[in-house]
Scaffold this motif. Sequence first.
Motif, PDB file in Angstrom:
ATOM      1  N   LEU A  82       0.840  -1.198   0.000  1.00  0.00           N
ATOM      2  CA  LEU A  82       0.000   0.000   0.000  1.00  0.00           C
ATOM      3  C   LEU A  82       0.872   1.243   0.000  1.00  0.00           C
ATOM      4  O   LEU A  82       1.836   1.330   0.768  1.00  0.00           O
ATOM      5  CB  LEU A  82      -0.909   0.001   1.242  1.00  0.00           C
ATOM      6  CG  LEU A  82      -1.742   1.256   1.490  1.00  0.00           C
ATOM      7  CD1 LEU A  82      -2.810   1.432   0.415  1.00  0.00           C
ATOM      8  CD2 LEU A  82      -2.390   1.194   2.880  1.00  0.00           C
ATOM      9  N   VAL A 212      -1.146  -1.015  -4.367  1.00  0.00           N
ATOM     10  CA  VAL A 212      -2.355  -0.194  -4.260  1.00  0.00           C
ATOM     11  C   VAL A 212      -1.965   1.227  -3.875  1.00  0.00           C
ATOM     12  O   VAL A 212      -1.213   1.431  -2.922  1.00  0.00           O
ATOM     13  CB  VAL A 212      -3.318  -0.784  -3.220  1.00  0.00           C
ATOM     14  CG1 VAL A 212      -4.540   0.119  -3.052  1.00  0.00           C
ATOM     15  CG2 VAL A 212      -3.745  -2.190  -3.623  1.00  0.00           C
ATOM     16  N   HIS A 213      -2.478   2.201  -4.635  1.00  0.00           N
ATOM     17  CA  HIS A 213      -2.253   3.617  -4.336  1.00  0.00           C
ATOM     18  C   HIS A 213      -3.509   4.184  -3.690  1.00  0.00           C
ATOM     19  O   HIS A 213      -4.599   4.108  -4.271  1.00  0.00           O
ATOM     20  CB  HIS A 213      -1.971   4.412  -5.615  1.00  0.00           C
ATOM     21  CG  HIS A 213      -0.738   3.985  -6.341  1.00  0.00           C
ATOM     22  ND1 HIS A 213      -0.077   4.806  -7.224  1.00  0.00           N
ATOM     23  CD2 HIS A 213      -0.032   2.830  -6.334  1.00  0.00           C
ATOM     24  CE1 HIS A 213       0.966   4.175  -7.723  1.00  0.00           C
ATOM     25  NE2 HIS A 213       1.007   2.968  -7.201  1.00  0.00           N
ATOM     26  N   GLN A 214      -3.392   4.745  -2.507  1.00  0.00           N
ATOM     27  CA  GLN A 214      -4.516   5.428  -1.871  1.00  0.00           C
ATOM     28  C   GLN A 214      -4.258   6.927  -1.915  1.00  0.00           C
ATOM     29  O   GLN A 214      -3.282   7.412  -1.324  1.00  0.00           O
ATOM     30  CB  GLN A 214      -4.702   4.973  -0.422  1.00  0.00           C
ATOM     31  CG  GLN A 214      -5.882   5.619   0.273  1.00  0.00           C
ATOM     32  CD  GLN A 214      -7.204   5.262  -0.383  1.00  0.00           C
ATOM     33  OE1 GLN A 214      -7.500   4.088  -0.610  1.00  0.00           O
ATOM     34  NE2 GLN A 214      -7.999   6.264  -0.717  1.00  0.00           N
ATOM     35  N   CYS A 216      -4.967  10.362  -0.719  1.00  0.00           N
ATOM     36  CA  CYS A 216      -5.544  11.026   0.453  1.00  0.00           C
ATOM     37  C   CYS A 216      -5.803  12.491   0.102  1.00  0.00           C
ATOM     38  O   CYS A 216      -5.078  13.401   0.527  1.00  0.00           O
ATOM     39  CB  CYS A 216      -4.611  10.900   1.643  1.00  0.00           C
ATOM     40  SG  CYS A 216      -4.214   9.187   2.091  1.00  0.00           S
ATOM     41  N   THR A 223      -8.453   5.668  -5.280  1.00  0.00           N
ATOM     42  CA  THR A 223      -7.661   4.449  -5.140  1.00  0.00           C
ATOM     43  C   THR A 223      -7.299   3.940  -6.529  1.00  0.00           C
ATOM     44  O   THR A 223      -8.118   3.994  -7.453  1.00  0.00           O
ATOM     45  CB  THR A 223      -8.457   3.347  -4.403  1.00  0.00           C
ATOM     46  OG1 THR A 223      -8.939   3.854  -3.163  1.00  0.00           O
ATOM     47  CG2 THR A 223      -7.581   2.130  -4.140  1.00  0.00           C
ATOM     48  N   TYR A 224      -6.072   3.471  -6.669  1.00  0.00           N
ATOM     49  CA  TYR A 224      -5.618   2.859  -7.921  1.00  0.00           C
ATOM     50  C   TYR A 224      -4.968   1.525  -7.603  1.00  0.00           C
ATOM     51  O   TYR A 224      -4.264   1.385  -6.592  1.00  0.00           O
ATOM     52  CB  TYR A 224      -4.603   3.757  -8.635  1.00  0.00           C
ATOM     53  CG  TYR A 224      -3.700   3.003  -9.593  1.00  0.00           C
ATOM     54  CD1 TYR A 224      -4.140   2.699 -10.887  1.00  0.00           C
ATOM     55  CD2 TYR A 224      -2.430   2.570  -9.209  1.00  0.00           C
ATOM     56  CE1 TYR A 224      -3.320   1.985 -11.760  1.00  0.00           C
ATOM     57  CE2 TYR A 224      -1.615   1.857 -10.084  1.00  0.00           C
ATOM     58  CZ  TYR A 224      -2.071   1.569 -11.363  1.00  0.00           C
ATOM     59  OH  TYR A 224      -1.270   0.864 -12.221  1.00  0.00           O
ATOM     60  N   TRP A 234      -9.556   1.925 -10.928  1.00  0.00           N
ATOM     61  CA  TRP A 234      -9.544   3.151 -10.142  1.00  0.00           C
ATOM     62  C   TRP A 234     -10.886   3.286  -9.433  1.00  0.00           C
ATOM     63  O   TRP A 234     -11.923   2.875  -9.958  1.00  0.00           O
ATOM     64  CB  TRP A 234      -9.357   4.379 -11.034  1.00  0.00           C
ATOM     65  CG  TRP A 234      -8.004   4.544 -11.618  1.00  0.00           C
ATOM     66  CD1 TRP A 234      -6.973   5.281 -11.116  1.00  0.00           C
ATOM     67  CD2 TRP A 234      -7.518   3.986 -12.856  1.00  0.00           C
ATOM     68  NE1 TRP A 234      -5.877   5.203 -11.945  1.00  0.00           N
ATOM     69  CE2 TRP A 234      -6.180   4.416 -13.027  1.00  0.00           C
ATOM     70  CE3 TRP A 234      -8.087   3.162 -13.838  1.00  0.00           C
ATOM     71  CZ2 TRP A 234      -5.419   4.062 -14.121  1.00  0.00           C
ATOM     72  CZ3 TRP A 234      -7.323   2.800 -14.930  1.00  0.00           C
ATOM     73  CH2 TRP A 234      -6.007   3.246 -15.065  1.00  0.00           C
ATOM     74  N   GLU A 235     -10.839   3.876  -8.252  1.00  0.00           N
ATOM     75  CA  GLU A 235     -12.062   4.213  -7.515  1.00  0.00           C
ATOM     76  C   GLU A 235     -11.916   5.645  -7.031  1.00  0.00           C
ATOM     77  O   GLU A 235     -10.886   6.007  -6.430  1.00  0.00           O
ATOM     78  CB  GLU A 235     -12.259   3.256  -6.335  1.00  0.00           C
ATOM     79  CG  GLU A 235     -12.434   1.800  -6.756  1.00  0.00           C
ATOM     80  CD  GLU A 235     -12.325   0.804  -5.622  1.00  0.00           C
ATOM     81  OE1 GLU A 235     -12.607  -0.384  -5.852  1.00  0.00           O
ATOM     82  OE2 GLU A 235     -11.941   1.224  -4.495  1.00  0.00           O
ATOM     83  N   PHE A 305     -11.821  -0.662   1.631  1.00  0.00           N
ATOM     84  CA  PHE A 305     -10.481  -0.107   1.862  1.00  0.00           C
ATOM     85  C   PHE A 305      -9.446  -1.117   2.328  1.00  0.00           C
ATOM     86  O   PHE A 305      -8.248  -0.864   2.216  1.00  0.00           O
ATOM     87  CB  PHE A 305     -10.571   1.052   2.855  1.00  0.00           C
ATOM     88  CG  PHE A 305     -11.448   2.176   2.355  1.00  0.00           C
ATOM     89  CD1 PHE A 305     -11.033   2.986   1.303  1.00  0.00           C
ATOM     90  CD2 PHE A 305     -12.692   2.395   2.898  1.00  0.00           C
ATOM     91  CE1 PHE A 305     -11.843   3.996   0.824  1.00  0.00           C
ATOM     92  CE2 PHE A 305     -13.520   3.405   2.430  1.00  0.00           C
ATOM     93  CZ  PHE A 305     -13.099   4.203   1.381  1.00  0.00           C
ATOM     94  N   THR A 363      -9.640   9.203   3.882  1.00  0.00           N
ATOM     95  CA  THR A 363     -10.462  10.052   3.021  1.00  0.00           C
ATOM     96  C   THR A 363     -11.164  11.179   3.738  1.00  0.00           C
ATOM     97  O   THR A 363     -11.712  12.073   3.091  1.00  0.00           O
ATOM     98  CB  THR A 363     -11.530   9.200   2.304  1.00  0.00           C
ATOM     99  OG1 THR A 363     -12.503   8.744   3.269  1.00  0.00           O
ATOM    100  CG2 THR A 363     -10.920   8.004   1.615  1.00  0.00           C
TER     101      THR A 363
END
Length: 505
Positions: A82, A212-214, A216, A223-224, A234-235, A305, A363
């Motif tokens: 992460l 996983v990229h979060q 912020c 998210t990726y 992506w989200e 998440f 988030t």
Amino acid sequence: MTTKPPAPAVPWDVIVTGGGPTGLSAAASLGAYGLHVAVVERHRDAYRLPRAVHLDDEVYRILHQLGVGEEFAALTRPAAGLRLVDEHHRELATFARDTQTVGGLPQANMFDQPDLERLLRDNLKRHSEVKVLGGHELLRLDTTDTASVTAHLRGPDGSPVALRAPYVIACDGANSTVRTQLGIPWEDLGFDQRWLVVDVRCGLDLDAWDGVHQVCDPHRAGTYMRVGADRYRWEFQLLDGESPADFETLPALRRLIGPWVRGVPDERLDLLRCAEYTFRARVARRWREGRVFLAGDAAHVTPPFIGQGLCAGLRDAQNLGWKMASVLRGQAGPELLDSYETERRPHAATMIKRARNVGQVMTGGGSAASLARRRLVPVLARSRTVRRILLDSRTPALTPGTRIQRRTPRTVRGALLPLVRLPGPDGELVLVDRLLGDRTAVVALPGVDLAAVPDGLPSAWLTVDPQGSEGERLLARWLREARVGWVRVDPDRVIAAAGPAGVLR
């Protein structure tokens, strides 16, 4: 005009409503015991659109037990961990995962859900007693009979179909027809956000860290993740007034995914899906109504998440499957089924709250929260405790119920037997679960007094040699560190009882 009378109900051992991963896994678990199972699914084939994309090593272990672990290995991609980035995509912290556990399974596994569903469907062909009724829609359940449940369906041609079984497992999703009919309400755990979920296929490697990229971002969290060789997801949190229609073309979507696809022409990006999802945190107030049980999203929904949505469903299927088989085969009393909700509901609620809390930290808040994240996250990332919380794939031990003895030492009570590789019959290293099979067993150190075992304990044994193979040494050390000489392991690999090295009680 005469009306054709409905066909008589066909007797089955279990009816499973919903042919997603949870329902298919439950059917496979029951089919392994020779039970006759009908899986009712309104789609004729595996659902083609991607949904879940992650499972952990504990659930990968379940796939091995179902007999599809080796095949799944060809469909999955380990995730590197992460990474938290700020609204400008500057790195705040990276939490890298180990590539795999001592059992050889990666801690985080990315996959395309349609691939998994097809694999699970094909796996059911090994169980001739299991039948998937594709194109059948559940209309209602008749629960008036105290000894069975009748499911009334609409067949592919519109004709009525009736099935009867002693038990029903409802795996029919968050909008469950069964849960609604039974009048079972949700318990809201306090999370409700609208998100855009985007799935893209691209033949080019995107120039991004392979985890996983979060994002912020106080304005729009995101998210990726790379799902497969050419699949990316992506989200993004949707803002007030926005809808998926605002991003249904690639030029419009580039406003969101641009940082990852710079230099990639539109013709190399195949937009598979751009849809709105509402991320919620909910648990059904009860998971059983007489002979009907809820499982998977019918029983609980979670924000994504920590990637535990599908995992929770497969845990449900594994927990309930062997217990229902034991009851139907006369090896256990009906009271064993009471332990399903007792064990699974607290576990699922704990994981949902963990996902909710992680989502709120990543988030939530405005500019003040964003500033705090930029200052605190790099510091917290150096904490071993924080890294363990974010990266440790082990889930909490199950709550003691009717099958987990409360006098069992807390060091092992309700936990999973460690997954190790041991020498098999031909000398090759195999997962310990393959040696134990679909049965309850005792795993013990040498010198345990087997003659003192009461009749109620199982007759399957695995004695581990502290000087033997690496896997045996690991198990022996684990038993000694837990200060026990033996453990009783149920078919779901949960430790239900344990005792000292001298005498089994």
